[in-house]
Scaffold this motif. Structure first.
Motif, PDB file in Angstrom:
ATOM      1  N   TYR A  10       4.415  39.155  30.437  1.00  0.00           N
ATOM      2  CA  TYR A  10       3.867  40.186  29.550  1.00  0.00           C
ATOM      3  C   TYR A  10       4.235  41.575  30.089  1.00  0.00           C
ATOM      4  O   TYR A  10       4.126  41.823  31.289  1.00  0.00           O
ATOM      5  N   PRO A  11       4.677  42.481  29.224  1.00  0.00           N
ATOM      6  CA  PRO A  11       5.153  43.793  29.688  1.00  0.00           C
ATOM      7  C   PRO A  11       4.037  44.643  30.324  1.00  0.00           C
ATOM      8  O   PRO A  11       3.000  44.889  29.710  1.00  0.00           O
ATOM      9  N   TYR A  12       4.285  45.074  31.552  1.00  0.00           N
ATOM     10  CA  TYR A  12       3.273  45.838  32.277  1.00  0.00           C
ATOM     11  C   TYR A  12       2.914  47.158  31.601  1.00  0.00           C
ATOM     12  O   TYR A  12       1.738  47.544  31.635  1.00  0.00           O
ATOM     13  N   PRO A  13       3.845  47.856  30.956  1.00  0.00           N
ATOM     14  CA  PRO A  13       3.438  49.082  30.247  1.00  0.00           C
ATOM     15  C   PRO A  13       2.365  48.820  29.184  1.00  0.00           C
ATOM     16  O   PRO A  13       1.484  49.666  28.963  1.00  0.00           O
ATOM     17  N   VAL A  14       2.395  47.664  28.571  1.00  0.00           N
ATOM     18  CA  VAL A  14       1.363  47.325  27.584  1.00  0.00           C
ATOM     19  C   VAL A  14       0.031  47.074  28.290  1.00  0.00           C
ATOM     20  O   VAL A  14      -1.029  47.477  27.815  1.00  0.00           O
ATOM     21  N   GLU A  16      -0.943  48.487  31.039  1.00  0.00           N
ATOM     22  CA  GLU A  16      -1.458  49.818  31.372  1.00  0.00           C
ATOM     23  C   GLU A  16      -2.090  50.499  30.171  1.00  0.00           C
ATOM     24  O   GLU A  16      -3.141  51.136  30.287  1.00  0.00           O
ATOM     25  N   LEU A  17      -1.458  50.374  29.012  1.00  0.00           N
ATOM     26  CA  LEU A  17      -2.012  50.969  27.792  1.00  0.00           C
ATOM     27  C   LEU A  17      -3.344  50.320  27.426  1.00  0.00           C
ATOM     28  O   LEU A  17      -4.308  51.023  27.099  1.00  0.00           O
ATOM     29  N   ARG A  19      -5.430  48.922  29.430  1.00  0.00           N
ATOM     30  CA  ARG A  19      -6.422  49.405  30.403  1.00  0.00           C
ATOM     31  C   ARG A  19      -6.875  50.822  30.077  1.00  0.00           C
ATOM     32  O   ARG A  19      -8.065  51.141  30.179  1.00  0.00           O
ATOM     33  N   THR A  27      -3.649  40.560  35.474  1.00  0.00           N
ATOM     34  CA  THR A  27      -2.317  39.989  35.316  1.00  0.00           C
ATOM     35  C   THR A  27      -2.170  38.746  36.199  1.00  0.00           C
ATOM     36  O   THR A  27      -2.906  38.569  37.180  1.00  0.00           O
TER      37      THR A  27
END
Length: 68
Positions: A10-14, A16-17, A19, A27
């Motif tokens: 799963y993309p980490y930037p998503v 972060e968003l 959160r 994760t």
């Protein structure tokens, strides 16, 4: 807010968003389960035991698990 468990790819930037929006996201990497080739069934079982919903880009395989 939602308690989520982000699958390994799963993309980490998503994450972060999510959160930033107030969601509680754990994760696979943070849970110490990355790079272990854990079967999807076990990922789902762990998330359930932690009262979290799985978020994944691997929809097809997880959808199959819910149909069993």
């Amino acid at each position: 807010m939602a308690r989520l468990y982000a699958d390994e790819q799963y993309p980490y930037p998503v994450v972060e968003l999510l959160r930033a929006l107030g969601h509680d996201v754990l994760t696979v990497q943070e849970a110490g389960k990355a790079n272990h080739k854990i079967p999807d069934e076990n990922v789902l079982a762990f998330a359930s035991s932690e009262k979290r919903a799985v978020i994944t880009e691997n929809r097809k395989d997880f959808f199959r698990l819910h149909r069993i």
